[in-house]
Design a protein around this motif. Structure first.
Motif, short mmCIF file in Angstrom:
data_model
loop_
_atom_site.label_atom_id
_atom_site.label_comp_id
_atom_site.label_asym_id
_atom_site.label_seq_id
_atom_site.Cartn_x
_atom_site.Cartn_y
_atom_site.Cartn_z
N GLU A 91 -12.84 -28.55 -16.68
CA GLU A 91 -11.73 -29.38 -17.16
C GLU A 91 -11.50 -29.15 -18.65
O GLU A 91 -10.36 -29.05 -19.11
CB GLU A 91 -12.04 -30.86 -16.91
CG GLU A 91 -12.00 -31.26 -15.45
CD GLU A 91 -12.46 -32.69 -15.22
OE1 GLU A 91 -13.10 -33.27 -16.16
OE2 GLU A 91 -12.22 -33.24 -14.14
N LEU A 94 -9.83 -25.72 -19.22
CA LEU A 94 -8.41 -25.76 -18.87
C LEU A 94 -7.61 -26.51 -19.93
O LEU A 94 -6.48 -26.14 -20.26
CB LEU A 94 -8.22 -26.41 -17.50
CG LEU A 94 -8.71 -25.60 -16.30
CD1 LEU A 94 -8.61 -26.43 -15.03
CD2 LEU A 94 -7.92 -24.30 -16.16
N LEU A 95 -8.21 -27.57 -20.48
CA LEU A 95 -7.55 -28.33 -21.54
C LEU A 95 -7.40 -27.47 -22.80
O LEU A 95 -6.34 -27.46 -23.44
CB LEU A 95 -8.36 -29.58 -21.85
CG LEU A 95 -7.83 -30.47 -22.98
CD1 LEU A 95 -6.44 -30.99 -22.65
CD2 LEU A 95 -8.78 -31.64 -23.24
N GLU A 97 -7.26 -24.24 -22.91
CA GLU A 97 -6.25 -23.22 -22.62
C GLU A 97 -4.85 -23.78 -22.78
O GLU A 97 -3.97 -23.15 -23.39
CB GLU A 97 -6.45 -22.68 -21.22
CG GLU A 97 -5.46 -21.58 -20.84
CD GLU A 97 -5.68 -21.07 -19.44
OE1 GLU A 97 -5.55 -19.86 -19.25
OE2 GLU A 97 -5.98 -21.88 -18.53
N ASP A 98 -4.61 -24.97 -22.25
CA ASP A 98 -3.28 -25.59 -22.37
C ASP A 98 -2.92 -25.84 -23.82
O ASP A 98 -1.79 -25.60 -24.25
CB ASP A 98 -3.26 -26.92 -21.60
CG ASP A 98 -3.21 -26.71 -20.10
OD1 ASP A 98 -2.89 -25.58 -19.66
OD2 ASP A 98 -3.50 -27.67 -19.36
N GLU A 99 -3.89 -26.34 -24.59
CA GLU A 99 -3.62 -26.65 -26.00
C GLU A 99 -3.33 -25.38 -26.79
O GLU A 99 -2.43 -25.36 -27.64
CB GLU A 99 -4.82 -27.39 -26.60
CG GLU A 99 -4.99 -28.80 -26.05
CD GLU A 99 -6.21 -29.50 -26.61
OE1 GLU A 99 -7.06 -28.80 -27.21
OE2 GLU A 99 -6.32 -30.72 -26.45
N ASN A 101 -2.16 -22.50 -25.59
CA ASN A 101 -0.86 -21.98 -25.17
C ASN A 101 0.27 -22.75 -25.82
O ASN A 101 1.28 -22.18 -26.24
CB ASN A 101 -0.73 -22.04 -23.64
CG ASN A 101 -1.59 -21.01 -22.94
OD1 ASN A 101 -2.02 -20.03 -23.54
ND2 ASN A 101 -1.87 -21.24 -21.66
N GLN A 102 0.10 -24.08 -25.92
CA GLN A 102 1.13 -24.91 -26.53
C GLN A 102 1.24 -24.62 -28.02
O GLN A 102 2.35 -24.53 -28.57
CB GLN A 102 0.81 -26.39 -26.31
CG GLN A 102 1.96 -27.33 -26.63
CD GLN A 102 3.15 -27.12 -25.74
OE1 GLN A 102 3.00 -26.98 -24.53
NE2 GLN A 102 4.34 -27.06 -26.32
N GLU A 211 -1.89 -13.63 -17.65
CA GLU A 211 -1.73 -14.89 -18.38
C GLU A 211 -2.61 -14.96 -19.60
O GLU A 211 -2.39 -15.76 -20.50
CB GLU A 211 -2.03 -16.09 -17.47
CG GLU A 211 -3.49 -16.24 -17.09
CD GLU A 211 -3.84 -15.45 -15.86
OE1 GLU A 211 -4.94 -15.67 -15.29
OE2 GLU A 211 -3.02 -14.61 -15.44
#
Length: 225
Positions: A91, A94-95, A97-99, A101-102, A211
């Motif tokens: 988790e 993944l968090l 990675e999202d941060e 990417n943003q 990705e």
């Protein structure tokens, strides 16, 4: 008759749900992180260049500990990680990675600044990440040691004391990672760093998918991770 019907129903439900064996199967409904095996969960962190047991879980559990009276954080607890721990680590990855990417989308300059600061504060983590990649790809390890020996011989000479008796640089991906981190921390504008960046990016693309393109980007600039 009832037993047969129940068995058929169970089989149908399994087929309806589909497989839940890889990260690609995740839909966070019928297939959640809890359903994946530990190795698959750890591979989620590997995909973004982090070793869950060395880079992620110790950090998570250190934050959960209580600080001592003088305000110093306690050392990470020694523990045998459970499936629940690996779920929590996945988790977190993944968090992250999202941060990232943003950040890359919204403010790439700020992301570059964060990478510079991280390199200044903790070049060891850069060495660890590079070493982890090289351990998985012996061809890349050979290419990188050849490049370093040719283009940065003074650095190779400096680390000879880190090698054991009879060891070559190619036998020690951790030492190769150390050299790369040293070159980056010195902010050198070397063509060698461009080649290393290209090699790492190619490895990411081949092994972890499109990705992840760009995880290694900027290494050649000498001011990014």
């Amino acid at each position: 008759m009832w037993a047969k019907s129940a068995l058929v129903l169970a089989i149908c439900i399994c087929y309806a749900r589909g497989a839940c064996e890889t990260e690609d199967d995740l839909d966070f409904d019928a297939c959640d992180l809890q359903d994946l095996k530990d190795d698959v969960l750890k591979d989620i962190c590997n995909r973004i260049g982090l070793d869950m047991e060395n880079h992620v879980l110790p950090f998570l559990f250190e934050e959960e500990g209580d600080a001592t009276e003088d305000g110093v954080d306690p050392p990470p607890p020694t523990r045998t990680y459970t499936h629940e721990d690996f779920v929590k680590g996945a988790e977190e990855c993944l968090l992250i990675e999202d941060e990232m990417n943003q950040l890359e989308e919204d403010d790439p300059d700020y992301l570059a600044q964060l990478e510079r600061e991280a390199l200044e504060d903790d070049p060891e983590i850069v060495a660890e990440i590079v070493a982890d990649i090289l351990k998985q790809d012996h061809t890349l390890l050979h290419e990188m040691t050849t490049k370093l020996t040719k283009d940065a011989p003074e650095k190779v000479e400096q680390v000879q004391g880190m090698l054991g008796e009879g060891e070559k640089l190619e036998d020690r991906p951790d030492v190769v990672g150390y050299i790369v981190a040293e070159l980056l921390s010195e902010d050198q504008d070397l063509a060698l760093l461009d080649e290393i960046d290209a090699a790492l990016s190619e490895h990411m693309e081949e092994h972890w998918g499109d990705e992840e393109e760009g995880i290694g980007e900027g290494i050649g600039d000498g001011d990014e991770l």
